[in-house]
Design a protein around this motif. Structure first.
Motif, PDB file in Angstrom:
ATOM      1  N   GLY A 452       0.799  -1.216   0.000  1.00  0.00           N
ATOM      2  CA  GLY A 452       0.000   0.000   0.000  1.00  0.00           C
ATOM      3  C   GLY A 452       0.831   1.264   0.000  1.00  0.00           C
ATOM      4  N   PRO A 453       0.252   2.364   0.520  1.00  0.00           N
ATOM      5  CA  PRO A 453       0.932   3.662   0.456  1.00  0.00           C
ATOM      6  C   PRO A 453       2.245   3.696   1.242  1.00  0.00           C
ATOM      7  N   HIS A 454       2.331   2.902   2.309  1.00  0.00           N
ATOM      8  CA  HIS A 454       3.583   2.902   3.077  1.00  0.00           C
ATOM      9  C   HIS A 454       4.716   2.274   2.267  1.00  0.00           C
ATOM     10  N   THR A 457       5.838   4.819  -0.158  1.00  0.00           N
ATOM     11  CA  THR A 457       6.657   5.827   0.512  1.00  0.00           C
ATOM     12  C   THR A 457       8.083   5.327   0.699  1.00  0.00           C
ATOM     13  N   ALA A 551       0.790  12.725  -1.740  1.00  0.00           N
ATOM     14  CA  ALA A 551      -0.605  12.304  -1.548  1.00  0.00           C
ATOM     15  C   ALA A 551      -0.750  10.789  -1.705  1.00  0.00           C
ATOM     16  N   LEU A 552       0.003  10.210  -2.641  1.00  0.00           N
ATOM     17  CA  LEU A 552      -0.050   8.757  -2.839  1.00  0.00           C
ATOM     18  C   LEU A 552       0.643   7.991  -1.726  1.00  0.00           C
ATOM     19  N   VAL A 555       0.414  10.901   2.870  1.00  0.00           N
ATOM     20  CA  VAL A 555      -0.923  11.440   3.138  1.00  0.00           C
ATOM     21  C   VAL A 555      -1.962  10.321   3.107  1.00  0.00           C
ATOM     22  N   ALA A 556      -1.900   9.465   2.090  1.00  0.00           N
ATOM     23  CA  ALA A 556      -2.823   8.319   2.032  1.00  0.00           C
ATOM     24  C   ALA A 556      -2.602   7.379   3.213  1.00  0.00           C
ATOM     25  N   ASP A 557      -1.360   7.214   3.619  1.00  0.00           N
ATOM     26  CA  ASP A 557      -1.041   6.370   4.772  1.00  0.00           C
ATOM     27  C   ASP A 557      -1.671   6.932   6.046  1.00  0.00           C
ATOM     28  N   HIS A 558      -1.616   8.256   6.198  1.00  0.00           N
ATOM     29  CA  HIS A 558      -2.202   8.899   7.377  1.00  0.00           C
ATOM     30  C   HIS A 558      -3.725   8.750   7.385  1.00  0.00           C
ATOM     31  N   LEU A 559      -4.353   8.972   6.234  1.00  0.00           N
ATOM     32  CA  LEU A 559      -5.812   8.843   6.160  1.00  0.00           C
ATOM     33  C   LEU A 559      -6.255   7.416   6.460  1.00  0.00           C
ATOM     34  N   ALA A 560      -5.475   6.456   5.976  1.00  0.00           N
ATOM     35  CA  ALA A 560      -5.794   5.050   6.271  1.00  0.00           C
ATOM     36  C   ALA A 560      -5.667   4.773   7.761  1.00  0.00           C
TER      37      ALA A 560
END
Length: 567
Positions: A452-454, A457, A551-552, A555-560
Motif C-alpha cells: 500500500g501507500p507505506h 513511501t 498524496a499517494l 498522506v494516504a497512509d495517514h488517512l488510512a
C-alpha cells in the motif's frame, strides 16, 4: 507534547543563530585565502602539498575549468574507493577475513561516499574492514564536504566579483577547507567523543561475558574519527548499521545535542559568509531567517505528530506518543528534532528509524529532501541550493514590478534563470522518474517490505534520499540488490553533479557582470517581505512538484491510519 520538548527545539535554534557569525568569520577568512592562526603550524603542509602536486594556488580558474577539475577529482576518488572495496579481501587491517564487495555493491557505495550521500545498503560492522572504513569511506567524508564548500565559495565569488571571468582555484579551496576547517575541528571533536564513550581503536572485536554468563563478541573499530567528520561534514554514513542510534556512535543526550549542532554548524556559518562576501551581512541574515522559519515549522510538525502517537494503538489501550523505532535514551522530542535536522541538511545520520514514524511525522523528513535540503542544508550544498531559489524569487519579484530582476548588485537575466531552473528541475526528474520506474517493475516492487501507500513511501523516500545526497533510509526497503544499487547510484551522481555544474555556470555568468547599485526602485532583499517571498516560492515550487507523490504515499497512509486500516 511537553514544554521540555519545545524548549529543546527553541534552545537548539537559538544556539544555531549564535554560531552563525563565529563560524562565518572563519569561513570568510578561508574564502578570501587570508592567513589564520593555524597557518603557523599548517601553512608548511599546505605549501608542501601545492609543491608536490605542481599546483599554483594563485592561478585563477574560469567556471568551466573549475568544474572540469572538480569532476575529474571526484571521478578519481570514486574509482579509488571502488577498487578498495572490491579488493578488501586481500588488503590489510581485515582481521575478520571479510571478502570484497560485489560489483554492484561497490559501485553503489563508491558513488554514495563520493557524492556526500553516504547511502548504506549494508551493515558497516558486518561487511567492511577497518581499512575500508578509514581509507575507502572516511577520506570521502572530508573531501566530499570540502568539495561542496568549494562550490559555495565559487558561487559567492560570482556574486561578489565584477567584470571578471574567474572564480578562484578549486585545488586551493578544497585544500584550505580541509586543512584549516574540517581537520582541526574533527581532531578536537573526535577526542571529545572518545572522552564521552565512543570507541577509537584498531581492534576489530572484543569478547565480553554478560551478567547472565552469556559470551558476546562486540565489534569495535576507529569509530570516533569517522563519527566526527560524519556529522560535521553532513555525511551521515554510520560505522554501525544502527548509525547514531548505536551507543558506540551516540552514547548520551549530550552527544546527541552536540552531533545535531555539528550537522548545522558550517551551514549556518556559510549564510553569514555569503552576506560578508557580497558586502552586506544583512543578506546572509535574511537567508538564515528564511531557512529557520522552514526548519522550526518542520520540526514542530514532526514533534507534534510523533507526540500524538497512533490512534489505533490508543484504542487498544497503549496511550502516549509514538516510541516505536526510537531510542529511550533520547525520547520523542530529541528523535523528532534529529530527523528534521539530518534531512534538512544532507547528513542522513539517524538516531531513530524513520520507517517507524507516523505517516505525517515521516513526511517532513521526506519533504525536506525533496526541496533539495536547502533548510540550512549540507556543507556548501545547502547555501548554493538555496541561492537557486533566491534567483527564482527575484525573477518573480521582477515580473511583478515590471523591472529587470536584481540580486545583491547583479542583474538576473534569462541565462541565470534558465540555469537555476535546470538545476532545480534535476531533483524532481530523478526522484519521480526513478520512483515511477521502481513502482512498476518487478525488481522494484520486490524491495518494499510493506504494501500500500507505506510501501510506495519506502520507494519514494529511497530515491529522494539518493538524489538529494542525503543517505538516510526509510529502513523498510530491501535495497541491497543489483536493481536498487544501480539505480540509486545513478540517482546520487545525477543529484550531485547535475546540480553543481549549472551552479558553477551561474557563478561564471554573474562574475562577468558589472555591479548594479541599488536605487529607490530596487526590490529590497533583506526585509520581512523578501523572507516571506523566499519561503513562499520554496513551498510553492516544492508543493506543486511533489504534492501528488506525497498524496499517494504519506498522506494516504495517514488517512488510512485514522480510519483504522493497516497495511
Amino acid at each position: 507534547m511537553t514544554l521540555q520538548g519545545w524548549t529543546l527545539i527553541l534552545v537548539f535554534t537559538a544556539i544555531l543563530v549564535a554560531l552563525a557569525k563565529p563560524m562565518g568569520l572563519w569561513l570568510f577568512a578561508l574564502y578570501e585565502g587570508r592567513r589564520t592562526p593555524l597557518h603557523v603550524v599548517l601553512g608548511p603542509i599546505e605549501r608542501g602539498f601545492y609543491k608536490l602536486a605542481g599546483i599554483d594556488p594563485a592561478a585563477e580558474m574560469g567556471w568551466r575549468r573549475y568544474a572540469l577539475h572538480l569532476l575529474f577529482f571526484n571521478l578519481a576518488l570514486l574509482l579509488f574507493t571502488y577498487a578498495v572495496l572490491r579488493l578488501q579481501g586481500v588488503l590489510p587491517m581485515n582481521s575478520r577475513g571479510l571478502t570484497g564487495l560485489g560489483a554492484d555493491g561497490a559501485f553503489n557505495t563508491a558513488i554514495s561516499f563520493t557524492t556526500n550521500t553516504n547511502w548504506q545498503w549494508y551493515s558497516g560492522e558486518v561487511v567492511l574492514s577497518n581499512l575500508s572504513q578509514m581509507l575507502g569511506l572516511t577520506i570521502h567524508n572530508f573531501l566530499s564536504a570540502a568539495t561542496g564548500i568549494a562550490v559555495a565559495f565559487a558561487l559567492f565569488r560570482g556574486f561578489a566579483r565584477r567584470s571578471t571571468g574567474t572564480l578562484g582555484n578549486f585545488w586551493a579551496d578544497v585544500t584550505r577547507v580541509t586543512l584549516y576547517l574540517l581537520l582541526p575541528i574533527c581532531c578536537v571533536y573526535a577526542l571529545w567523543l572518545i572522552a564521552s564513550g565512543v570507541p577509537q581503536t584498531f581492534l576489530s572485536t572484543v569478547d565480553a561475558t554478560t551478567l547472565e554468563g552469556v559470551k558476546q563478541t562486540i565489534i569495535l573499530g576507529p569509530v570516533a574519527s569517522q563519527e566526527a567528520i560524519k556529522m560535521l561534514g553532513t555525511n551521515g554514513g554510520g560505522f554501525f548499521n544502527a548509525n547514531s542510534a548505536h551507543p558506540f556512535e551516540n552514547p548520551s543526550a549530550l552527544t546527541n545535542l552536540v552531533e545535531m549542532l555539528s550537522i548545522f554548524a558550517i551551514g549556518v556559518g556559510l549564510t553569514w559568509t555569503f552576506g560578508k562576501a557580497v558586502g552586506n551581512p544583512r543578506q546572509g541574515w535574511a537567508i538564515l531567517a528564511a531557512m529557520l522559519i522552514l526548519f522550526v515549522a518542520g520540526a514542530g510538525v514532526t514533534y507534534w505528530q510523533e507526540a500524538a502517537g497512533n490512534p489505533m494503538l490508543h484504542q487498544l489501550g497503549a496511550a502516549g506518543g509514538n516510541m516505536e523505532g526510537k531510542e529511550v535514551r533520547f525520547g520523542i522530542a530529541a528523535s523528532a528534532l534529529f530527523s528534521v535536522v539530518t534531512t534538512a541538511a544532507s547528513c542522513g545520520a539517524v538516531n531513530a528509524m524513520h520507517d517507524s514514524f507516523t505517516a505525517l511525522g515521516g513526511m517532513i523528513p521526506l519533504f525536506n529532501m525533496q526541496l533539495g535540503e536547502i533548510v540550512i542544508g549540507g556543507v556548501g550544498a545547502g547555501i548554493y541550493g538555496f541561492l537557486l531559489y533566491a534567483l527564482l524569487a527575484v525573477f518573480v519579484a521582477g515580473l511583478m514590478v515590471g523591472r529587470t530582476p536584481e540580486y545583491v548588485g547583479k542583474k538576473i537575466e534569462s541565462r541565470e534563470v534558465k540555469l537555476a531552473v535546470l538545476a532545480i528541475a534535476v531533483l524532481p526528474l530523478s526522484i519521480l522518474g526513478f520512483t515511477a520506474l521502481a513502482a512498476v517493475l518487478p525488481q522494484g516492487l520486490a524491495g518494499p517490505l510493506n504494501k500500500g501507500p507505506h510501501g510506495f513511501t519506502e520507494i519514494l523516500y529511497a530515491f529522494s534520499s539518493a538524489t538529494a545526497n542525503n543517505g538516510s533510509a526509510f529502513a523498510g526497503l530491501s535495497a541491497g540488490t543489483p536493481f536498487y544499487n544501480a539505480l540509486l547510484g545513478i540517482a546520487m551522481w545525477i543529484g550531485r553533479f547535475f546540480v553543481i555544474v549549472p551552479v558553477l555556470a551561474i557563478a561564471g555568468s554573474l562574475a562577468a557582470k558589472k555591479h548594479t547599485p541599488e536605487t529607490a526602485g530596487s526590490f529590497p532583499t533583506t526585509g520581512a517581505l523578501w523572507i516571506g517571498l523566499l519561503v513562499g516560492i520554496i513551498l510553492i515550487v516544492g508543493g506543486l512538484t511533489f504534492l501528488p507523490s506525497l498524496a499517494l504515499g504519506p498522506v494516504a497512509d495517514h488517512l488510512a491510519m485514522i480510519h483504522g486500516q493497516l497495511f
